[in-house]
Design an enzyme around this catalytic site. Structure first.
Site, PDB file in Angstrom:
ATOM      1  CG  ASN A 183      12.989  -4.369   7.395  1.00 45.43           C
ATOM      2  OD1 ASN A 183      13.375  -3.742   6.416  1.00 45.43           O
ATOM      3  ND2 ASN A 183      11.980  -3.971   8.150  1.00 45.43           N
ATOM      4  CE  LYS A 234      13.654  -1.842  12.580  1.00 46.07           C
ATOM      5  NZ  LYS A 234      12.491  -1.213  12.024  1.00 46.07           N
ATOM      6  NE  ARG A 244       9.053  -3.841   5.034  1.00 44.66           N
ATOM      7  CZ  ARG A 244       9.113  -2.606   5.466  1.00 44.66           C
ATOM      8  NH1 ARG A 244      10.080  -2.212   6.254  1.00 44.66           N
ATOM      9  NH2 ARG A 244       8.203  -1.747   5.094  1.00 44.66           N
ATOM     10  CG  HIS A 264       2.049  -0.540   6.178  1.00 43.79           C
ATOM     11  ND1 HIS A 264       1.419   0.674   6.349  1.00 43.79           N
ATOM     12  CD2 HIS A 264       3.272  -0.395   6.710  1.00 43.79           C
ATOM     13  CE1 HIS A 264       2.234   1.521   6.953  1.00 43.79           C
ATOM     14  NE2 HIS A 264       3.371   0.886   7.179  1.00 43.79           N
ATOM     15  N   GLY A 302       1.245   2.860  12.611  1.00 40.53           N
ATOM     16  CA  GLY A 302       2.550   2.921  13.287  1.00 40.53           C
ATOM     17  C   GLY A 302       3.114   4.301  13.031  1.00 40.53           C
ATOM     18  CG  ASN A 303       7.024   5.758  13.826  1.00 38.30           C
ATOM     19  OD1 ASN A 303       6.575   6.599  14.599  1.00 38.30           O
ATOM     20  ND2 ASN A 303       7.947   4.877  14.187  1.00 38.30           N
ATOM     21  NE  ARG A 319       6.276   8.528   4.964  1.00 37.57           N
ATOM     22  CZ  ARG A 319       6.265   7.238   5.319  1.00 37.57           C
ATOM     23  NH1 ARG A 319       5.124   6.640   5.607  1.00 37.57           N
ATOM     24  NH2 ARG A 319       7.383   6.559   5.379  1.00 37.57           N
ATOM     25  CD  GLU A 360       0.300  -4.254  17.525  1.00 34.93           C
ATOM     26  OE1 GLU A 360       1.105  -4.484  18.461  1.00 34.93           O
ATOM     27  OE2 GLU A 360       0.571  -4.492  16.331  1.00 34.93           O
ATOM     28  CD  GLU A 375       4.895  -5.390   9.105  1.00 36.19           C
ATOM     29  OE1 GLU A 375       5.066  -4.921   7.985  1.00 36.19           O
ATOM     30  OE2 GLU A 375       5.043  -4.738  10.151  1.00 36.19           O
TER      31      GLU A 375
HETATM   32  P1  ADP Z   1       6.926   1.577  12.983  1.00 40.72           P
HETATM   33  O1  ADP Z   1       5.912   2.032  11.986  1.00 40.72           O
HETATM   34  O2  ADP Z   1       8.188   2.363  12.934  1.00 40.72           O
HETATM   35  O3  ADP Z   1       7.104   0.077  13.038  1.00 40.72           O
HETATM   36  P2  ADP Z   1       5.399   1.231  15.412  1.00 40.72           P
HETATM   37  O4  ADP Z   1       4.435   0.297  14.756  1.00 40.72           O
HETATM   38  O5  ADP Z   1       6.258   0.712  16.508  1.00 40.72           O
HETATM   39  O6  ADP Z   1       6.306   1.995  14.381  1.00 40.72           O
HETATM   40  O7  ADP Z   1       4.505   2.451  15.982  1.00 40.72           O
HETATM   41  C1  ADP Z   1       5.081   3.570  16.557  1.00 40.72           C
HETATM   42  C2  ADP Z   1       3.948   4.461  17.055  1.00 40.72           C
HETATM   43  O8  ADP Z   1       3.206   3.737  18.068  1.00 40.72           O
HETATM   44  C3  ADP Z   1       4.422   5.747  17.706  1.00 40.72           C
HETATM   45  O9  ADP Z   1       3.631   6.846  17.294  1.00 40.72           O
HETATM   46  C4  ADP Z   1       4.181   5.478  19.182  1.00 40.72           C
HETATM   47  O10 ADP Z   1       3.932   6.639  19.906  1.00 40.72           O
HETATM   48  C5  ADP Z   1       2.937   4.636  19.115  1.00 40.72           C
HETATM   49  N1  ADP Z   1       2.707   3.965  20.410  1.00 40.72           N
HETATM   50  C6  ADP Z   1       3.439   2.986  20.976  1.00 40.72           C
HETATM   51  N2  ADP Z   1       2.940   2.693  22.225  1.00 40.72           N
HETATM   52  C7  ADP Z   1       1.883   3.521  22.408  1.00 40.72           C
HETATM   53  C8  ADP Z   1       0.941   3.716  23.474  1.00 40.72           C
HETATM   54  N3  ADP Z   1       1.015   2.999  24.592  1.00 40.72           N
HETATM   55  N4  ADP Z   1      -0.022   4.646  23.299  1.00 40.72           N
HETATM   56  C9  ADP Z   1      -0.101   5.379  22.180  1.00 40.72           C
HETATM   57  N5  ADP Z   1       0.747   5.240  21.131  1.00 40.72           N
HETATM   58  C10 ADP Z   1       1.724   4.335  21.238  1.00 40.72           C
END
Ligand code: ADP
Length: 404
Positions: free
Chosen positions: A7, A14, A91, A180, A210-211, A241, A334, A384
């Protein structure tokens, strides 16, 4: 098959070295700060401790040389010869309208990728660089491109067209693409397996949180709508965003604040969403902590975030004429039981009978609705890299069989 999954971003790569037979990553890691004198490579073999190497890594070609070297390393590596890398899966963020599935990378594909640069000016160029760099080190190893967009490309025009003059769609390819795709596809397949029903018969709503956050309506195996659009800015509220809003708002802000195009772009992509509303953080864990401490703006951000997901569950159930399952994935989907609870509560009218205890005790792939719930809600960790590795294996095997 052993597949190196890459990626490639503008300053980071990554990687996961996947064994598709065992469905595991034999090693994974990341090169960060490419182009700087203090670049960092973090590498974790599946059966040994993590290592960190700091050094000068000036470009993607050198970064990939390091990745291959660490995979071959006698102490930290997992292979003895480069030839053990059977294929490389990349990716690729944007496949435009050209790619409705994963493809073997050929000269023709490279040209099409370059033609799509305008659609993803930040993401596709480093993806292309990564492919070229890989070719320099692994000349004869097949490379496959797996696109974030391709799962959604066949959604119907009523879902992908915007209400702007049709000529602009034709001229500039302005339409909903969605992103995604590998994650939505993976968790929808897993949901069907968990429910013991054929994927081709189910109506599934997937929420990748996620983010970046997006949802998809998957009607009997096909993505028929998704919340991200021409770019990943549309749809749900995200870490930084804005997601959906009246397009006039940005014109108004630009006029009032005297913002340039690039400043407006930064405002919507980097300073909006959870961080924009809360003023605290773009990270859901910190938002939840702030809510627990009574922070009102953090609570507003949390409420806007979850309300919008809930609204799209309703919208997509209507779009598909029903729903069998709602799936939560991504870092927030998750891990945040609060987000899942807020979205799934008071949804009995739609057939979702939420099970709070199950939601509090999720482990791996879990169902978070009561056993008799007509519509199931599920928590499924995404993978993924595994999808990219499996697609790569399938395409390489097809090529090998065709050549026989
Ligand atoms: P990316 O989209 O960069 O791959 P991730 O899928 O790792 O990101 O998601 C990141 C988000 O998941 C962040 O907002 C983080 O706060 C949230 N997150 C991770 N662990 C927890 C948790 N235990 N409770 C709530 N939110 C969480």
């Amino acid at each position: 098959m052993k597949v190196l999954v890459l990626n490639c971003g503008s300053s980071s790569i990554k990687y996961q070295f996947m064994d598709t037979t065992l469905s595991i990553a034999l090693a994974k890691g990341m090169v960060e700060r490419i182009g700087m004198s203090s670049a960092v490579l973090t590498h974790q073999p599946h059966d040994r401790e993590k290592i960190k190497i700091v050094g000068e890594i000036l470009d993607h070609t050198i970064a990939i040389e390091y990745v291959i070297a660490v995979l071959l390393s006698p102490n930290h590596g997992v292979i003895k010869d480069k030839k053990e890398i059977d294929a490389v899966g990349h990716r690729v963020v944007h496949g435009g309208e050209t790619f409705s599935g994963s493809v073997l990378i050929t000269e023709q594909v490279m040209k099409a990728l370059k033609d799509n640069i305008e659609l993803a000016p930040l993401h596709n160029p480093p993806n292309i660089k990564g492919i070229q760099a890989t070719k320099e080190h692994l000349k004869t190893t097949p490379q496959v491109g797996v696109f974030d967009t391709s799962f959604h490309v066949k959604m119907p025009p009523r879902a992908y067209l915007y209400g702007i003059p049709y000529e602009l769609y034709k001229k500039y390819k302005i339409r909903r693409y969605g992103f995604h795709g590998t994650s939505h596809r993976y968790v929808a397949h897993r949901a069907a397996i968990m429910l013991g029903k054929p994927y081709e018969e189910l109506k599934i709503i997937t929420a990748h949180l996620g983010n970046g956050c997006s949802m998809a309506a998957i009607d009997r195996g096909h993505s028929v709508d998704t919340t991200m659009g021409f770019t990943p800015l549309e749809g749900l509220l995200m870490g930084t965003r804005s997601g959906d809003m009246d397009p006039s708002v940005i014109l108004y802000i630009m006029a009032k604040e005297g913002l340039s195009l690039s400043e407006a772009n930064t405002l919507l992509n980097k300073h909006s969403g959870l961080i924009g509303i809360s003023g605290e953080s773009s990270d859901m864990r910190e938002i939840e902590d702030a809510v627990a401490e009574g922070n009102k703006k953090a609570k507003l951000a949390f409420d806007v975030f979850t309300y919008r997901i809930k609204k799209y569950v309703g919208a997509y159930a209507a779009a598909m004429g029903g729903v069998d399952a709602v799936v939560f994935t991504g870092g927030i989907g998750e891990n945040s039981k609060l987000v899942r609870k807020e979205v799934c509560s008071d949804m009995e009218f739609l057939g979702i009978d939420f099970d709070e205890e199950a939601n509090n005790n999720v482990k791996g792939e879990s169902i978070i609705t009561k056993p008799n719930s007509k519509v199931k809600a599920l928590r499924i960790p995404t993978n993924e890299e595994l999808v990219i590795a499996l697609d790569t294996e399938e395409i390489v095997n097809e090529q090998l069989n065709a050549a026989k």
